[in-house]
Design an enzyme around this catalytic site. Structure first.
Site: not given
Lengths: 67, 274
Positions: B203-204, B225-226, B116, B177
């Protein structure tokens, strides 16, 4: 003893160690880490042959959590 | 809008998913959800969340071993590379040169040549340096890496990354995040329309509806992830995300009704009593 730069810190280590010896002294499993010596990645096949010299820059990295 | 696969559901969700794998490069994955391994406070919770998410591909970061705390374990003490396909990232890199260095270190760990690629251009927003990302991609593809490139919502950059030989292009939903969800659905739809390689929104995403809306745009997958790690109950959220990604994908394939700003009755207007 010789002076090396290990993971960004100056450190004194015994002279005449191979990279494998160094990992063992740090209690690191060579299969769990990757070693960069003076910005060159060392394959696991050669870490028992390559010796750490005075002034070497050694980076020992591994996988951590990340996104 | 092109629908690449009509799938038979027969009322059985697991059949539907099994019939609709995602192909990236020379590999195929049943799950369209890719998850990260960062920011979990507890490794058991992390592993339970990853399993609940159904993800097969899992991202990891490359960092110095902390030699002052040698008892601290790397992620491989918890994450079995035989169970999950590891995708090393170049997170934290601000130049093409650094990203290339981290990519090579990640490959030297010996699991695969997949990567990645992420080159950050701005510390405040963590938005990508798209020019440096393209530069790094060109070098890494030449070196045999299978590059999945994190990028902005810009279609021109997405096309350049595809031309560079990336196996997937990964535009953001919103900043890393942030949990703001898909702030510009048009951008990802346009990237999906124009690129041939898989488009994974990375992301997001903050909650299940974000993941579902993202998949409804017709993109091929989602990376997060987050949203899991920072949920009150990461395992519960991982389960929700697994269903949301599946629901969004199925809704996209089913083809939604046209939206219109007038009401049309669902029941017959004839046969009403006097």
């Amino acid at each position: 003893m010789i002076q090396v730069r290990l993971n960004g810190k100056d450190r004194e280590i015994e002279a005449d160690l191979t990279v494998m010896d160094l990992l063992e002294s740090l209690e690191l499993n060579p299969h769990m880490v990757v070693v960069e010596l003076n910005r060159e990645i060392l394959s696991r096949d050669v870490i028992a042959d390559v010796r750490v010299e005075e002034g070497d820059q050694v980076e020992v990295v591994h996988f951590v959590g990340g996104g | 809008m092109a629908k690449e696969a009509k799938i038979e559901t027969r009322g059985n969700e697991s059949d539907a998913v099994a019939a609709d794998p995602i192909r990236i490069g020379d590999r195929e994955f049943e799950s369209r959800l890719i998850v990260g391994t960062g920011k979990y406070s507890d490794n058991d919770v992390m592993m339970n969340a990853i399993r609940a998410s159904g993800a097969e591909m899992v991202t990891v970061a490359v960092r110095r071993v902390d030699l002052d705390r040698t008892k601290e374990e790397g992620i491989l003490h918890h994450l079995d590379p035989d169970e999950f396909f590891l995708l090393p990232n170049t997170a934290g890199c601000y130049t093409a040169e650094d990203a290339i260095r981290y990519a090579r270190l990640g490959r030297a760990a010996g699991f695969s040549d997949w990567l990645k690629l992420e080159v950050i251009g701005d510390e405040a927003t963590l938005l990508p340096d798209t020019q440096a990302t393209i530069e790094a991609a060109l070098v890494l593809v030449e070196e045999g890496f299978k590059v999945m490139a994190y990028t902005s919502g810009d279609v021109v950059t997405a096309l350049r990354l595809e031309d560079a030989g990336c196996v997937a292009v990964m535009p953001l939903a919103s900043p890393i995040g942030s949990g703001l969800g898909l702030v510009n659905p048009y951008f990802v739809r346009e990237i999906k329309r124009r690129c041939e390689v898989p488009i994974i929104v990375d992301a997001g995403v903050g909650t299940a509806s974000d993941a579902c809306i993202t998949m409804e745009q017709g993109v091929d997958g989602v990376l997060m992830n987050t949203a899991l790690a920072a949920a009150d109950d990461p395992v519960g959220m991982a389960h929700a995300m697994r269903l949301a990604v599946r629901a969004g994908r199925l809704a996209y394939l089913a083809g939604r009704m046209p939206a219109r700003e007038i009401a049309i009755p669902s029941s017959p207007t004839r046969g009403l009593l006097d």
